[in-house]
Design an enzyme around this catalytic site. Structure first.
Site, short mmCIF file in Angstrom:
data_model
loop_
_atom_site.label_atom_id
_atom_site.label_comp_id
_atom_site.label_asym_id
_atom_site.label_seq_id
_atom_site.Cartn_x
_atom_site.Cartn_y
_atom_site.Cartn_z
N ASP A 13 0.80 -1.22 0.00
CA ASP A 13 0.00 0.00 0.00
C ASP A 13 0.84 1.28 0.00
OD1 ASP A 13 -1.26 -2.21 0.99
OD2 ASP A 13 -2.31 -1.16 2.58
N GLN A 29 3.90 0.49 2.51
CA GLN A 29 4.02 -0.74 3.28
C GLN A 29 5.22 -1.50 2.73
OE1 GLN A 29 1.35 -1.96 5.96
NE2 GLN A 29 2.18 0.11 5.89
N TRP A 37 5.05 -11.53 1.51
CA TRP A 37 4.29 -10.83 2.54
C TRP A 37 4.58 -11.43 3.92
CZ3 TRP A 37 1.79 -6.48 2.52
CH2 TRP A 37 0.97 -6.17 3.61
N ALA A 74 1.21 -0.70 10.10
CA ALA A 74 0.29 -0.83 8.95
C ALA A 74 0.02 0.55 8.34
CB ALA A 74 -0.98 -1.53 9.40
N SER A 75 -0.99 0.61 7.47
CA SER A 75 -1.15 1.81 6.63
C SER A 75 -1.64 3.03 7.39
CB SER A 75 -2.13 1.50 5.49
OG SER A 75 -1.45 0.65 4.57
N ARG A 138 -8.33 0.10 11.20
CA ARG A 138 -7.05 0.56 10.64
C ARG A 138 -7.23 1.54 9.48
NH1 ARG A 138 -7.67 -4.85 9.32
NH2 ARG A 138 -7.98 -5.30 7.12
N ASP A 139 -6.08 2.05 9.03
CA ASP A 139 -5.95 2.86 7.81
C ASP A 139 -6.54 4.27 7.95
OD1 ASP A 139 -4.99 0.49 6.98
OD2 ASP A 139 -6.73 -0.07 5.81
N GLU A 193 -11.44 -1.41 3.66
CA GLU A 193 -10.10 -0.94 4.03
C GLU A 193 -9.76 0.39 3.35
OE1 GLU A 193 -7.74 -5.17 4.45
OE2 GLU A 193 -7.77 -4.23 2.48
N1 DQQ Z 1 -2.66 -3.49 3.97
C1 DQQ Z 1 -2.22 -2.87 5.21
C2 DQQ Z 1 -3.48 -2.56 6.00
C3 DQQ Z 1 -4.48 -2.33 4.93
C4 DQQ Z 1 -4.13 -3.43 3.92
C5 DQQ Z 1 -1.29 -3.79 5.96
C6 DQQ Z 1 -4.66 -3.13 2.55
O1 DQQ Z 1 -3.30 -1.43 6.85
O2 DQQ Z 1 -5.80 -2.44 5.38
O3 DQQ Z 1 -0.13 -3.96 5.19
O4 DQQ Z 1 -3.90 -3.76 1.55
#
Ligand code: DQQ
Length: 563
Positions: A13, A29, A37, A74-75, A138-139, A193
């Site tokens: 991301d 990311q 991954w 994370a994002s 998240r995000d 997301e």
């Molecule tokens: N990838 C991130 C998350 C997000 C997801 C983790 C979307 O924060 O929701 O690497 O690809």
């Protein structure tokens, strides 16, 4: 010119894209320890650029080193505060594997490269709420200021089992309160997301600052759906008092059936986790997105890296106010070298014409197709409008049609067309005589390599083909990624291709027509694109890394990344 991870790394991301002090920053990311991954090794990689085309890779901005992000950074996003200071807002997976929201601040705000970031020990600033599941919170988006002077950000959550987009408010960016009502919720949706809420001008192509509001401002809500691995958006009205969002098209349909999956697509191909930022330098709204691999994990490990960022796209509202137009940022034109052109040509039924004189493996193609008659357009049953991918699979590039298929063959192995990827249009007549345009990217012949995913991507182009009698296509080709923009950027389609010939021989570009009638090409221009310098490691970064690690920095950073 695509940003991808450096040797031995995975890139995913886009995070916190921002224009700050004359430099563009893209975080992402990043798993610096391997091409696959591994959520436990989630860092924020960091690259900087002066022109969105040439990039330098800096050290990681965030690594999973604190109790509040021990299992992954994370994002998230970057917001520029009124005093000009940038602040990162990101999701951490904490020591108990709960998703929480943290901030990070530049160690030296006067460093235009923002190389180092500190994570205050008072994190998380937003702990996991009681009604939200630990692995679904998240995000956070870039924050925006309301008329009341309070900051807001939106964030994805599954709250009491429903996929929602929540809003938090704060006066000081430290203490945050959740808004009672969600910004948006969609019945029986899973985790929506990577949300993005941004303003667009009701008229014109200028981008707006994330806090823009008032007459002449519409809003776009975008989400990434993990169950379809697609990015959806809709244009609507954001109520900055209730902090709720109402899609226009839901209202137009009488409301109540609003579901993300019925929204428009950012891209109909292989692209996910997109995120926009406001480029104050050129007053543009610019979109980045993750384009992951579709070959085997063994290939990814052998190649040494996996994951790309799409080429940055400016985006704005179309004149009818219904959909976004997306277009590669103009800086790509600085890479244009040799030019080939077709002017006032006609491509007869069954025609195939090579566009020679340029390297077809890294090119920028801009073409307009004129359709003399819609007479022989094939009929289409209305319920087929719901599955463009399948329709492109049934009626691929080689299936003779009425009006179309016509378009481009790219990354082609040569006149034998043993390997090629087709990007094309087909016009259909619907039950009541109206016409619709299907755009396809057909990967079925893209590669002779075993184990490579070769789908057909499809999307309808919302244009009035009966009035226009012409349709445009822009396609960017960069070895294993093909990004296409149909109808002036109304319908976008990104594909990952892995043709075997590319390793040993040149790739070719053709224009073709397998429709019953000839199509006219008033203008086709194709440019070879020079390699950009992407993720080059700046000198002093290399020396510092060698001093620190005693390892050759080149061992994990490639010095040019045009692959
Ligand atoms: N990838 C991130 C998350 C997000 C997801 C983790 C979307 O924060 O929701 O690497 O690809």
């Amino acid at each position: 010119m695509q940003i991808h991870g450096n040797d031995g790394s995975l890139l995913a991301d886009p995070n916190g894209p921002v224009y700050y002090n004359g430099m563009y920053h893209l975080f992402y990311q990043y798993n610096p320890h391997g091409a696959l991954w591994d959520v436990g090794n989630l860092s924020w990689g960091h690259s900087v650029s002066g022109d969105l085309v040439n990039w330098a890779a800096l050290g990681n901005a965030l690594d999973p080193t604190a109790p509040f992000d021990a299992n992954g950074c994370a994002s998230g996003s970057v917001t520029i505060l009124p005093d000009g200071q940038p602040v990162i807002l990101y999701s951490g997976i904490d020591a108990e594997r709960r998703q929480v929201q943290n901030i990070a601040l530049p160690k030296n705000p006067r460093d235009p490269l923002l190389r180092e970031w500190t994570k205050p020990s008072y994190n998380p600033v937003v702990p996991l709420p009681a009604d939200v599941s630990a692995d679904n919170f998240r995000d956070p988006t870039t924050a925006w200021l309301g008329r009341d002077g309070l900051w807001r950000f939106a964030i994805s959550a599954v709250a009491t089992g429903v996929g929602t987009t929540l809003v938090y408010r704060s006066a000081d960016f430290l203490r945050w309160e959740r808004n009672a009502a969600p910004l948006h919720a969609s019945r029986d949706a899973v985790m929506a997301e990577c949300p993005d809420l941004f303003p667009v001008a009701a008229r014109g192509a200028e981008g707006l600052d994330t806090s823009a509001r008032g007459p002449g401002v519409r809003h776009v809500l975008k989400v990434s759906m993990p169950d379809t691995l697609q990015d959806y958006y809709t244009v609507g009205r954001y109520d900055d008092e209730a902090d709720t969002f109402t899609p226009d098209e839901d209202v137009a349909r009488g409301g109540g059936d609003d579901d993300y999956r019925s929204w428009r697509r950012i891209d109909h191909g292989h692209l996910y986790a997109s995120k926009t930022f406001f480029d104050a330098r050129k007053n543009r709204r610019v979109l980045w997105a993750w384009v992951n691999e579709s070959d085997s994990e063994a290939d990814d490990v052998a190649r040494g890296w996996s994951g790309l960022q799409s080429f940055p796209r400016a985006l704005w509202l179309d004149p009818a106010g219904r959909q976004l137009l997306q277009w590669p940022v103009e800086e790509i034109e600085t890479l244009r070298r040799g030019r080939a052109a077709l002017l006032g040509a006609e491509v007869e039924s069954g025609g195939l014409r090579e566009i020679g004189g340029i390297a077809g493996s890294q090119a920028d193609v801009d073409v307009v197709f004129e359709i003399p008659s819609l007479e022989r357009a094939e009929g289409l049953d209305g319920n087929r409008l719901l599955d463009a991918d399948a329709l492109c699979g049934e009626k691929g590039a080689s299936v003779q049609g009425g009006v179309g298929p016509f378009g481009l063959l790219v990354m082609a192995s040569g006149d034998d067309l043993r390997e090629h990827t087709a990007v094309f249009f087909r016009v259909f007549r619907l039950l009541h005589g109206e016409y619709t345009v299907l755009m396809c990217t057909d990967l079925t012949r893209s590669s002779t390599k075993a184990g490579v995913y070769r789908p057909t991507h499809g999307g309808f182009v919302d244009v009035d083909i009966e009035k226009d009698r012409s349709i445009s296509l822009r396609t960017l080709i960069d070895h294993s990624i093909v990004e296409s923009f149909g109808g002036g950027g109304r319908t976008c389609m990104t594909a990952r291709v892995y043709p075997e010939h590319a390793a040993t021989s040149s790739s070719h570009l053709y224009v073709f027509n397998n429709g019953s009638d000839a199509v006219r090409v008033p203008k086709l221009e194709a440019w070879e694109l020079a390699p950009a310098s992407v993720n080059v490691v700046p000198e002093q970064e290399e020396e510092e890394e060698e001093e620190e690690d005693g390892l050759a920095a080149s061992s994990n950073m490639c010095t040019s990344s045009v692959y």
